[in-house]
Design a protein around this motif. Structure first.
Motif: not given
Length: 654
Positions: A183, A186, A236
């Motif tokens: 995450f 991301e 995500r």
């Protein structure tokens, strides 16, 4: 077998036998017996026998009866099967055949051999054991057909359930650790694909800071890893859906969508933070339902893209604030008239720098502001830096973000010059600040207006000095409001406490020396009286007098606004949280990644830093800059947060 560690984990420690049938049974005289069967064994030197089957008069009696549950067994427990004959109801039965002693291990092996030879694997396996007749041997040896079933004891069942639960927990824990890293990556990739001038970029920094401050809470073994893991994964998934569903779309639309999903993530993280600080809440159905519903919303975010149901995240928050003030003033004209606030005070100076705000500064200030009252963070944060570096613009940005996620914020500035001609006048009074903040809080915070109205209508309000006025208009209404919300939450059994309330006081350096001294004194005396959800964000140029005063207050924090891009790791950001565990966070923020970098002043050494503000202060009128540090003596060192001895936004020591 009674002790789990002494028994093969593939077998239970309790047993039930099915006595199926006997073959070739004979009395001593060759007659037909009236036969029954049971098994005897030893447990801790004590003789035990099973229940006896019913009697059947036949040479090959068939019972198909189950024994009682045999407990307390071990692999070496020996079993002897006994066949008895009842001549008459009142006479004691006589033994006519019995087996040799078989250990439990041997019986299991016999059953296993029968399993191999059985074609129909769906039918329970029968196996036979030879019997020895009592007295003269018969032409054909008798035998007993059995069926054997094992059961886990309560102890074993609890052990296996706990073991299975631990295996699942370990799997979810590993998955959660990996998902946290993914995450973060991301967010870094998303940040690199968005323009620095976009508001979505700020939302990435807010999301990153809030998430980093929560990471240590996820190391708690008592939390629900499964639901947290899938919730993070859904964040995500939503971002990925935008990336794939908007290929070829306009940049403005893509930014709008990213902004909406980031706002949703911030909303969700704030709820998750409360759950993480109260692990028992994961056992509540309403909490699990909320997490599952949110997870589903993120997982299906692409459907919102297709049906166009995504709302704009770029609404004018300052315009909405003005509307709320007008509504309150219209319905409470007498109160507002007596309160006499500065009606339309909002951040007005344009940003004088082209670069974005230091990401680590946004992360730190926003996470400190947005954490729930469960976190019990320090009540005041002083953000200082050189003139024209963007502090006021940062306040505007944060107010816009707070407005999007329904966190009320009141704002006041001591700015004492006109934007058109830069003519310096006397700064607003402390009483004007108090009245204005009370007016804004009553306008923005649901349920607070009555408390402010009661204070305004109280006798002698116009004759109060600043300290008492601040207590009457700010402290007491907030205390009453907090208690009321707390009681309501307790009565309905809800987890969520009401949102933080942020009070922003800008341009402290514009105050006169006497004003600043009185303001800091009153604030310092009242920080411990503020409810846990109230945060005061003070902004201004670096002033030695402010630093010296706040360093002595355990409820105050000091953060330097700096454009320096020194590496910042998630562990240090998370260290300001009260429930941080001793073990280090696994998330490290890359030093080369702009969304997670900044320089902060080190804490606890008693020194000070003028930073780059010296030259700016030298150009300012003496009357408005008299509190600025005039020399580099005792200059405070700055460095990466990784080397900070005590980060000043940590929970107040008790």
């Amino acid at each position: 077998m009674g002790e789990i560690s002494d028994f093969n984990s593939n077998h239970g420690s309790e047993l039930q036998l099915t006595f199926r049938k006997c073959f070739n049974l004979r009395k001593k005289n060759g007659g037909t017996p009236n036969a029954a069967v049971y098994v005897k064994y030893m447990i801790k030197d004590k003789k035990v026998k099973s229940s006896v089957t019913s009697f059947r008069k036949a040479h090959e009696p068939e019972w198909c009866e189950n024994s009682n549950i045999l407990s307390g067994l071990r692999p070496e427990t020996e079993f002897t099967f006994v066949v008895i004959d009842s001549v008459a109801p009142l006479l004691k039965p006589t033994k006519i055949a019995e087996s040799r002693a078989y250990t439990l291990k041997e019986l299991l092996e016999l059953r296993h051999e029968a399993d191999i030879a059985t074609k129909d694997k769906m039918v329970p396996t029968d196996f036979s054991i030879p019997l020895v007749p009592v007295g003269e041997a018969t032409a054909e040896a008798p035998s007993l057909l059995l069926r054997l079933r094992e059961f886990l004891s309560r102890e074993q069942m609890n052990h296996h359930v706990a073991q299975l639960g631990q295996e699942v927990k370990t799997k979810n824990r590993h998955g959660l650790e990996n998902e946290k890293l993914v995450f973060v990556k991301e967010l870094e990739l998303l940040s690199g694909s968005i323009s620095n001038t976009s508001k979505a970029k700020t939302l990435i920094d807010v999301t990153s800071g809030l998430f980093a401050s929560m990471v240590p809470l996820m190391d708690n073994d008592t939390i629900d890893d499964f639901h947290v893991l899938h919730l993070l994964r859904s964040y995500r998934t939503a971002i990925t859906h935008i990336r794939s569903a908007t290929a070829g779309q306009s940049a403005d639309l893509i930014i709008q969508l990213y902004g909406q999903v980031l706002l949703n993530i911030v909303h969700s993280l704030r709820f998750l933070e409360q759950c993480l600080r109260n692990p028992l809440s994961f056992a509540k159905k309403e909490v699990v339902d909320e997490i599952l519903s949110t997870t589903k919303d993120f997982d299906t975010f692409d459907k919102h893209l297709l049906n166009g149901s995504v709302k704009s995240f770029d609404n004018s928050i300052l315009g909405q604030r003005a509307g709320l003030r007008k509504v309150f003033a219209a319905s409470n004209s007498a109160i507002v008239s007596k309160l006499n606030p500065i009606f339309d005070i909002e951040p007005s100076r344009p940003c004088r720098i082209s670069a974005r705000h230091p990401p680590a500064t946004i992360q730190t200030v926003s996470s400190w502001s947005l954490l729930s009252s469960y976190a019990d963070v320090k009540r005041l944060l002083w953000l200082h830096g050189p003139g024209s570096c963007g502090k006021t613009q940062l306040a505007t940005t944060l107010m816009e973000v707070f407005g999007q996620i329904d966190v009320p914020s009141a704002y006041f500035s001591f700015d004492n010059h006109s934007a058109e001609d830069s003519i310096y006048t006397e700064p607003p009074s402390l009483n004007a600040m108090t009245r204005t903040l009370a007016f804004q809080l009553a306008s923005y915070v649901e349920g607070l207006s009555q408390g402010v109205a009661n204070a305004v209508q109280s006798a002698g309000i116009d004759e109060l000095d600043f300290a008492e006025l601040f207590n009457r208009l700010i402290i007491v209404p907030l205390q009453v409001h907090s208690r009321g919300k707390g009681e309501t939450a307790k009565q309905v059994g809800t987890l969520s406490k009401f949102d933080p309330v942020v009070i922003i006081i800008d341009d402290l350096d514009q105050c006169s020396e006497s004003q600043l001294e009185e303001l800091l004194s009153v604030l310092g005396d009242n920080l411990t009286r503020l409810p846990k959800e109230v945060r005061i964000l003070a902004l201004g140029r670096t002033l030695e007098s402010v630093r010296m005063t706040l360093e002595k207050n355990p409820m105050a924090s000091i953060v330097e606004y700096s454009s320096s891009m020194t590496g910042l790791d998630g562990e240090t950001l998370a260290s300001m949280m009260p429930l941080s565990p001793s073990k280090a966070s696994s998330i490290k923020w890359a030093a080369t990644t702009s969304p997670t970098t900044a320089t902060f002043a080190t804490a606890g050494n008693g020194a000070s830093s003028n930073g780059a503000g010296g030259s700016s202060r030298a150009q300012s009128p003496p009357s408005s800059r008299r509190n600025s540090a005039s020399s580099s003596k005792g200059k405070r060192t700055s460095g990466s947060l990784g080397s900070i001895n005590e980060f000043e936004i940590m929970e107040v020591s008790r």
